[in-house]
Design a protein around this motif. Structure first.
Motif, PDB file in Angstrom:
ATOM      1  N   GLU A  66       0.854  -0.994  -0.063  1.00  0.00           N
ATOM      2  CA  GLU A  66       0.260   0.073   0.075  1.00  0.00           C
ATOM      3  C   GLU A  66       0.805   1.421   0.243  1.00  0.00           C
ATOM      4  N   TYR A  67       2.101   1.122   0.636  1.00  0.00           N
ATOM      5  CA  TYR A  67       3.080   2.778   0.554  1.00  0.00           C
ATOM      6  C   TYR A  67       4.020   2.633  -0.451  1.00  0.00           C
ATOM      7  N   LEU A  68       4.370   3.322  -0.730  1.00  0.00           N
ATOM      8  CA  LEU A  68       6.348   3.160  -1.315  1.00  0.00           C
ATOM      9  C   LEU A  68       7.386   1.899   0.127  1.00  0.00           C
ATOM     10  N   VAL A  69       8.750   2.464  -0.170  1.00  0.00           N
ATOM     11  CA  VAL A  69       9.412   1.301   0.761  1.00  0.00           C
ATOM     12  C   VAL A  69       9.624   1.600   1.883  1.00  0.00           C
ATOM     13  N   ALA A  70       8.946   2.627   2.462  1.00  0.00           N
ATOM     14  CA  ALA A  70       9.404   2.644   4.171  1.00  0.00           C
ATOM     15  C   ALA A  70       8.714   1.585   5.334  1.00  0.00           C
ATOM     16  N   PRO A  71       7.644   1.107   4.612  1.00  0.00           N
ATOM     17  CA  PRO A  71       7.514  -0.313   5.425  1.00  0.00           C
ATOM     18  C   PRO A  71       8.608  -1.168   5.657  1.00  0.00           C
ATOM     19  N   LYS A  72       8.610  -1.439   4.087  1.00  0.00           N
ATOM     20  CA  LYS A  72       9.625  -2.864   3.783  1.00  0.00           C
ATOM     21  C   LYS A  72      11.279  -2.356   4.597  1.00  0.00           C
ATOM     22  N   VAL A  73      11.394  -0.972   4.915  1.00  0.00           N
ATOM     23  CA  VAL A  73      12.528  -0.521   5.514  1.00  0.00           C
ATOM     24  C   VAL A  73      12.468  -1.072   7.251  1.00  0.00           C
ATOM     25  N   ASP A  74      11.439  -0.678   7.105  1.00  0.00           N
ATOM     26  CA  ASP A  74      10.874  -1.122   8.351  1.00  0.00           C
ATOM     27  C   ASP A  74      11.293  -2.642   9.124  1.00  0.00           C
ATOM     28  N   ALA A  75      10.819  -3.302   8.548  1.00  0.00           N
ATOM     29  CA  ALA A  75      10.798  -5.216   7.997  1.00  0.00           C
ATOM     30  C   ALA A  75      12.059  -5.452   7.923  1.00  0.00           C
ATOM     31  N   LEU A  76      13.099  -4.483   7.245  1.00  0.00           N
ATOM     32  CA  LEU A  76      14.208  -5.378   7.272  1.00  0.00           C
ATOM     33  C   LEU A  76      15.209  -4.790   8.677  1.00  0.00           C
ATOM     34  N   GLN A  77      14.813  -3.326   8.933  1.00  0.00           N
ATOM     35  CA  GLN A  77      15.089  -3.169  10.426  1.00  0.00           C
ATOM     36  C   GLN A  77      14.932  -4.337  11.503  1.00  0.00           C
ATOM     37  N   ALA A  78      13.884  -4.948  11.281  1.00  0.00           N
ATOM     38  CA  ALA A  78      13.554  -5.778  12.457  1.00  0.00           C
ATOM     39  C   ALA A  78      14.195  -7.101  12.174  1.00  0.00           C
ATOM     40  N   ALA A  79      14.737  -7.341  10.881  1.00  0.00           N
ATOM     41  CA  ALA A  79      15.072  -8.610  10.241  1.00  0.00           C
ATOM     42  C   ALA A  79      16.320  -8.204  11.215  1.00  0.00           C
ATOM     43  N   TYR A  80      17.151  -6.714  10.904  1.00  0.00           N
ATOM     44  CA  TYR A  80      17.961  -6.614  11.331  1.00  0.00           C
ATOM     45  C   TYR A  80      18.510  -6.563  12.793  1.00  0.00           C
ATOM     46  N   GLU A  81      17.658  -6.471  13.310  1.00  0.00           N
ATOM     47  CA  GLU A  81      17.703  -6.406  14.554  1.00  0.00           C
ATOM     48  C   GLU A  81      17.615  -7.800  15.260  1.00  0.00           C
ATOM     49  N   ALA A  82      17.066  -8.636  14.626  1.00  0.00           N
ATOM     50  CA  ALA A  82      16.638  -9.843  15.567  1.00  0.00           C
ATOM     51  C   ALA A  82      18.231 -10.860  14.778  1.00  0.00           C
ATOM     52  N   VAL A  83      18.846 -10.713  13.814  1.00  0.00           N
ATOM     53  CA  VAL A  83      20.255 -11.530  13.190  1.00  0.00           C
ATOM     54  C   VAL A  83      21.239 -10.606  13.975  1.00  0.00           C
ATOM     55  N   SER A  84      21.498  -9.871  13.636  1.00  0.00           N
ATOM     56  CA  SER A  84      22.419  -9.240  14.402  1.00  0.00           C
ATOM     57  C   SER A  84      23.592  -9.245  13.751  1.00  0.00           C
ATOM     58  N   PRO A  85      23.851  -9.019  11.606  1.00  0.00           N
ATOM     59  CA  PRO A  85      24.022  -9.755  10.896  1.00  0.00           C
ATOM     60  C   PRO A  85      25.405  -8.701  10.932  1.00  0.00           C
ATOM     61  N   VAL A  86      26.835  -9.740   9.109  1.00  0.00           N
ATOM     62  CA  VAL A  86      27.430  -9.023   9.235  1.00  0.00           C
ATOM     63  C   VAL A  86      27.290  -7.945   8.525  1.00  0.00           C
ATOM     64  N   ALA A  87      26.617  -8.790   7.175  1.00  0.00           N
ATOM     65  CA  ALA A  87      26.573  -7.754   6.267  1.00  0.00           C
ATOM     66  C   ALA A  87      24.655  -7.481   6.200  1.00  0.00           C
ATOM     67  N   VAL A  88      24.428  -6.417   5.267  1.00  0.00           N
ATOM     68  CA  VAL A  88      23.277  -6.487   5.034  1.00  0.00           C
ATOM     69  C   VAL A  88      23.371  -5.933   3.124  1.00  0.00           C
ATOM     70  N   LEU A  89      22.726  -7.139   2.379  1.00  0.00           N
ATOM     71  CA  LEU A  89      23.242  -7.113   0.932  1.00  0.00           C
ATOM     72  C   LEU A  89      21.678  -6.854   0.179  1.00  0.00           C
ATOM     73  N   LEU A  90      21.232  -5.949  -0.878  1.00  0.00           N
ATOM     74  CA  LEU A  90      20.582  -5.726  -1.565  1.00  0.00           C
ATOM     75  C   LEU A  90      20.700  -5.636  -3.154  1.00  0.00           C
ATOM     76  N   PRO A  91      19.254  -5.983  -3.579  1.00  0.00           N
ATOM     77  CA  PRO A  91      19.717  -5.926  -5.356  1.00  0.00           C
ATOM     78  C   PRO A  91      20.373  -4.405  -5.571  1.00  0.00           C
ATOM     79  N   SER A  92      20.694  -4.207  -6.781  1.00  0.00           N
ATOM     80  CA  SER A  92      21.249  -2.852  -6.891  1.00  0.00           C
ATOM     81  C   SER A  92      19.735  -2.708  -7.627  1.00  0.00           C
ATOM     82  N   SER A  93      18.803  -2.658  -7.714  1.00  0.00           N
ATOM     83  CA  SER A  93      17.336  -2.467  -8.263  1.00  0.00           C
ATOM     84  C   SER A  93      17.336  -0.729  -7.735  1.00  0.00           C
ATOM     85  N   ALA A  94      16.590  -0.022  -8.111  1.00  0.00           N
ATOM     86  CA  ALA A  94      15.868   1.871  -7.305  1.00  0.00           C
ATOM     87  C   ALA A  94      15.976   1.156  -6.227  1.00  0.00           C
TER      88      ALA A  94
END
Ligand code: FAD
Length: 320
Positions: A66-94
């Motif tokens: 329903e919204y532009l990317v911000a809710p997905k950022v909330d979700a990725l941040q939640a994943a980041y906080e759950a995992v404490s990864p050494v890196a976060v990789l995303l595709p270089s799309s817009a």
């Protein structure tokens, strides 16, 4: 072993190839943990596991659509906080770059965009970029926080490496501040049946030498014989011969296919900026002095209206 978050690009669970490339690269750094947002995690999980995802963190919420990317950022941040990864990789799309940049700001990390390679380093992952219109290759490392890195499509060949792919539901709370821009309508683009330009393994591009929209079917026929996407120079796009969505270059799309065929394109620096990292480059140009010949692996000096149809026929014949 350290975990690496990989943001999954998919359409209703059909995982797109750049994500499989990310999983392959992620394994050089640690154990890939895939983050799947939206519908279709059940479908995606087998592919993600086959390519090395030890875990799949899945979340679905109407806000993602329903919204532009911000809710997905909330979700990725939640994943980041759950995992404490050494890196976060995303595709270089817009979208991948916007999500990555917003996440990096939120978690106080450095970001590297448009990487074309990735390797493990003593002090964190080292990303290779092709910069200044591909005139230089640089290697960089994020020095602050957890590296967020976006990787261009076709930077690695996806390799299978079966892993558990254990699915875990990710709890996501979408912040009110992430609902600032609502999507009010969607219009599907008419499909050409050809692969997406930035992800295609082969791209055939036409330039001013094509000399008119009515001649672009010559380029399209070669593309179709090879299962390729069609690109165009800015000169061809500005003349109205081909849509802007197909423009390759500094102010168009950046492509890095296995094979790039340029027909009737001179090779201006702004065009090179969008295709110079292609693995094999072939040019067809009637001017032997055209600058494009400086960077090609194979060059044909000739009239594209003779060479391209002959090439198309030869490809068809060899394919039987
Ligand atoms: C800020 C900025 C951003 C730009 N961004 C982009 C960008 O994103 N992408 C981009 O492409 N350009 C971009 N440009 C434009 C760029 O500088 C060039 O003008 C453009 O790339 C030229 O396109 P072309 O090679 O098709 O045309 P030309 O330079 O006119 O070359 C046409 C070529 O076709 C050959 N030719 C002609 N007829 C035939 C034939 N029958 N058979 C074979 N060969 C033939 C000619 O010998 C010639 O080499 C940008 C420019 C600026 C200033």
């Amino acid at each position: 072993m350290a975990e690496v978050l990989v943001y999954v690009d998919h359409v209703d669970g059909a995982v797109r190839k750049p994500t499989l490339e990310l999983l392959t690269l992620a394994r050089r750094i640690g154990e890939p943990v895939a983050v799947h947002l939206g519908a279709g995690a059940d479908t995606a999980v087998a592919t993600l596991a086959e390519h090395g995802a030890v875990k799949v963190l899945a979340a679905d919420a109407p806000e993602f659509a329903e919204y532009l990317v911000a809710p997905k950022v909330d979700a990725l941040q939640a994943a980041y906080e759950a995992v404490s990864p050494v890196a976060v990789l995303l595709p270089s799309s817009a979208e991948g770059k916007e999500i990555g940049a917003r996440l990096a700001v939120r978690i106080g990390s450095g970001i590297i965009t448009d990487a074309v390679d990735l390797e493990a380093g003593d002090e964190g992952p080292v990303a290779t970029q092709s910069v200044f219109a591909a005139s230089f290759t640089t290697k960089s490392r994020v020095t602050t926080g957890t590296p967020v890195i976006t990787v261009k499509p076709n930077s690695a060949a996806p390799e299978a490496a079966p892993a558990a792919g254990q699915v875990e539901q990710l709890a996501v709370t979408v912040a009110d501040s992430s609902k600032g821009t609502k999507i009010v309508s969607r219009t599907p683009r008419e499909s050409t049946g050809r692969p997406e330009l930035t992800e295609a393994a082969i791209v055939v591009s036409g330039g001013r030498g094509v000399n008119g929209a009515e001649n672009f079917p010559v380029i399209e026929a070669l593309a179709d014989s090879l299962g390729a996407a069609v690109g165009a120079s800015r000169a061809a796009v500005d003349a109205g011969w081909y849509p802007h969505t197909n423009q390759v270059g500094q102010t168009g799309k950046s492509v890095s296919p296995q094979l790039y065929i340029a027909a009737g394109i001179s090779g201006a620096i702004q065009h090179r900026a969008g295709m110079q990292t292609s693995k094999t480059i072939v040019a067809i140009n009637k001017d032997a002095e055209a600058p494009i010949f400086d960077l090609v692996d194979y060059g044909v000096v000739g009239d594209l209206f003779n060479v391209v149809p002959a090439l198309t026929e030869e490809v068809k014949t060899r394919k039987g």
